[in-house]
Design a protein around this motif. Structure first.
Motif, PDB file in Angstrom:
ATOM      1  N   UNK A 159      -3.657  -9.113 -16.745  1.00  0.00           N
ATOM      2  CA  UNK A 159      -3.561  -7.649 -16.742  1.00  0.00           C
ATOM      3  C   UNK A 159      -2.078  -7.284 -16.728  1.00  0.00           C
ATOM      4  N   UNK A 160      -1.682  -6.360 -17.571  1.00  0.00           N
ATOM      5  CA  UNK A 160      -0.261  -6.007 -17.703  1.00  0.00           C
ATOM      6  C   UNK A 160      -0.036  -4.528 -17.383  1.00  0.00           C
ATOM      7  N   UNK A 161       1.231  -4.208 -17.073  1.00  0.00           N
ATOM      8  CA  UNK A 161       1.626  -2.804 -16.869  1.00  0.00           C
ATOM      9  C   UNK A 161       1.783  -2.084 -18.211  1.00  0.00           C
ATOM     10  N   UNK A 162       1.944  -2.843 -19.259  1.00  0.00           N
ATOM     11  CA  UNK A 162       2.441  -2.281 -20.526  1.00  0.00           C
ATOM     12  C   UNK A 162       1.338  -1.952 -21.524  1.00  0.00           C
ATOM     13  N   UNK A 163       0.068  -1.984 -21.106  1.00  0.00           N
ATOM     14  CA  UNK A 163      -1.015  -1.891 -22.090  1.00  0.00           C
ATOM     15  C   UNK A 163      -1.996  -0.749 -21.817  1.00  0.00           C
ATOM     16  N   UNK A 241       5.441  -0.037  -4.001  1.00  0.00           N
ATOM     17  CA  UNK A 241       6.458   0.974  -3.714  1.00  0.00           C
ATOM     18  C   UNK A 241       5.862   2.343  -3.389  1.00  0.00           C
ATOM     19  N   UNK A 242       4.604   2.565  -3.755  1.00  0.00           N
ATOM     20  CA  UNK A 242       3.979   3.877  -3.573  1.00  0.00           C
ATOM     21  C   UNK A 242       3.434   4.353  -4.909  1.00  0.00           C
ATOM     22  N   UNK A 243       2.326   5.086  -4.851  1.00  0.00           N
ATOM     23  CA  UNK A 243       1.659   5.540  -6.085  1.00  0.00           C
ATOM     24  C   UNK A 243       2.628   6.255  -7.023  1.00  0.00           C
ATOM     25  N   UNK A 244       3.435   7.184  -6.487  1.00  0.00           N
ATOM     26  CA  UNK A 244       4.301   7.980  -7.369  1.00  0.00           C
ATOM     27  C   UNK A 244       5.255   7.078  -8.147  1.00  0.00           C
ATOM     28  N   UNK A 245       5.867   6.107  -7.457  1.00  0.00           N
ATOM     29  CA  UNK A 245       6.845   5.231  -8.109  1.00  0.00           C
ATOM     30  C   UNK A 245       6.158   4.201  -9.009  1.00  0.00           C
ATOM     31  N   UNK A 246       5.085   3.591  -8.520  1.00  0.00           N
ATOM     32  CA  UNK A 246       4.423   2.544  -9.314  1.00  0.00           C
ATOM     33  C   UNK A 246       3.743   3.123 -10.555  1.00  0.00           C
ATOM     34  N   UNK A 278       3.597   8.582  -1.675  1.00  0.00           N
ATOM     35  CA  UNK A 278       4.946   8.006  -1.613  1.00  0.00           C
ATOM     36  C   UNK A 278       5.134   6.947  -0.527  1.00  0.00           C
ATOM     37  N   UNK A 279       4.087   6.693   0.257  1.00  0.00           N
ATOM     38  CA  UNK A 279       4.243   5.830   1.440  1.00  0.00           C
ATOM     39  C   UNK A 279       4.591   4.392   1.110  1.00  0.00           C
ATOM     40  N   UNK A 280       3.992   3.849   0.076  1.00  0.00           N
ATOM     41  CA  UNK A 280       4.280   2.465  -0.303  1.00  0.00           C
ATOM     42  C   UNK A 280       3.594   1.442   0.560  1.00  0.00           C
TER      43      UNK A 280
END
Ligand SMILES: [Mg+2]
Length: 344
Positions: A159-163, A241-246, A278-280
């Motif tokens: 599973x990738x982040x880019x797809x 890192x947190x939903x917003x950042x990831x 944002x908690x991470x």
């Protein structure tokens, strides 16, 4: 003499005794020789991830029980394997410790800090069947744990982040914000003790429960494997890192936009919306799936929640937004910055 003073030899022997001689289809040789020997299976890609944990950055010796520091060091790496849909094969650990941490002392008089660190790390390793197959140990002015995780995944199936694709739906496992809420509770506890200049008592059972998502996060290996094996997800990332950042990472890599529905977020009891966003360090999985694909409501006992959708980029830029009762607003990447706040 130096090594003896440091307790290195005793510690190494202790670790070797506890770890035993891991053998299995993947491991030909564990601790004891110059290298570990892993045997790759045909038709698999090897997944490798490293995670560095440093006192004052990723944990604090004066805040965190040693068991939790060991658990968290391994959980971070296992969560990365989970995000790729990989099965864990072996863990390697390099540990740098101030000498006093290898000597018996403290409340559990026969046990050193290092013994308790390994209690936490090996406990989690055992529960996921991951052998500790090697590592290194050195005296260090700062406590440092660097973990390397080796995993395996069927060729071209990670599973990738880019797809992720425009039109996909966005899902998350478990609940969000529990780790952030736990950290804040821990912070408050330490601050109040400091004001009263009293020594810190052991963490009570009750407090331990509310701190558990922060101290003992559970990597979602079974859920990642399930998504990979059934080819359900188009893209995935773990929430470190947190939903917003990831989510920004996922959108940037996939070159897509995303909209999160605030009302749909599975917020951990006792946590705030801000902590959920944002908690991470929740170490849940954030993944995307085509709208026609049926995603189960629970995977291996953990709930799965649809929290939004993926769209096309706007003016060639990924846009991440949050839908609230006020309408749609930008969701800035404000994920957790480790302990930089407290140190600066
Ligand atoms: Mg990750």
């Amino acid at each position: 003499m130096r090594a003896k003073q440091f307790g290195e030899i005793a510690l190494l022997e202790g670790i070797r005794r506890r770890v035993g001689a891991p053998r299995g289809p993947d491991i030909r040789l564990g601790i004891g020789d110059d290298c570990a020997l892993l045997r790759a299976r045909q038709g698999e890609d090897i997944a490798v991830t490293t995670d560095l944990s440093i006192d004052g950055r990723h944990f604090r010796l004066d805040w965190h029980p040693p068991e939790a520091i060991g658990h968290r060091a391994l959980a971070r790496g296992l969560s990365d394997l989970a995000a790729m849909g990989a099965r864990p094969v072996a863990a390697f650990l390099s540990l740098g410790l101030p000498p006093q941490l290898t000597r018996p002392g403290g409340r559990k008089a026969q046990h050193s800090w290092a013994d308790r660190f390994f209690d936490g790390l090996l406990g989690l390793a055992k529960s996921h069947g991951v052998p500790l197959a090697g590592g290194d140990l050195a005296e260090s002015p700062v406590a440092v744990a660097d973990i390397v995780l080796i995993g395996a995944v069927p060729r071209n199936r990670a599973l990738l982040r880019s797809t992720a694709k425009p039109g996909d739906l966005l899902y998350v496992t478990g609940r969000l914000g529990g780790a952030g809420a736990g950290l804040e509770a821990l912070e408050a506890r330490m601050a109040s003790r400091k004001r009263q200049s009293r020594s810190i008592p052991p963490i009570s059972h009750r407090l331990r429960e509310s701190l558990a998502p922060h101290l003992y996060p559970q990597p979602r290996l079974a859920q990642g494997l399930f998504l990979q094996r059934r080819r359900l997800a188009t893209g995935a990332i773990d929430l470190s890192d947190g939903l917003s950042t990831d989510l920004h990472h996922l959108c940037a890599e996939s070159r897509v936009s995303a909209q999160v529905d605030a009302a749909a977020l599975p917020i951990h009891p006792g946590a705030t919306l801000d902590q959920a966003l944002n908690g991470g360090e929740d170490y849940e999985l954030l993944f995307t799936a085509a709208p026609a694909v049926r995603i189960p409501r629970t995977i291996a006992g953990v709930t799965v929640t649809r929290i939004g959708r993926i769209g096309a980029m706007s003016r060639r830029r990924p846009v991440v937004s949050l839908l609230t009762t006020r309408g749609q607003e930008p969701l800035a990447p404000r994920g957790w910055q480790h302990f930089s706040r407290q140190l600066s």
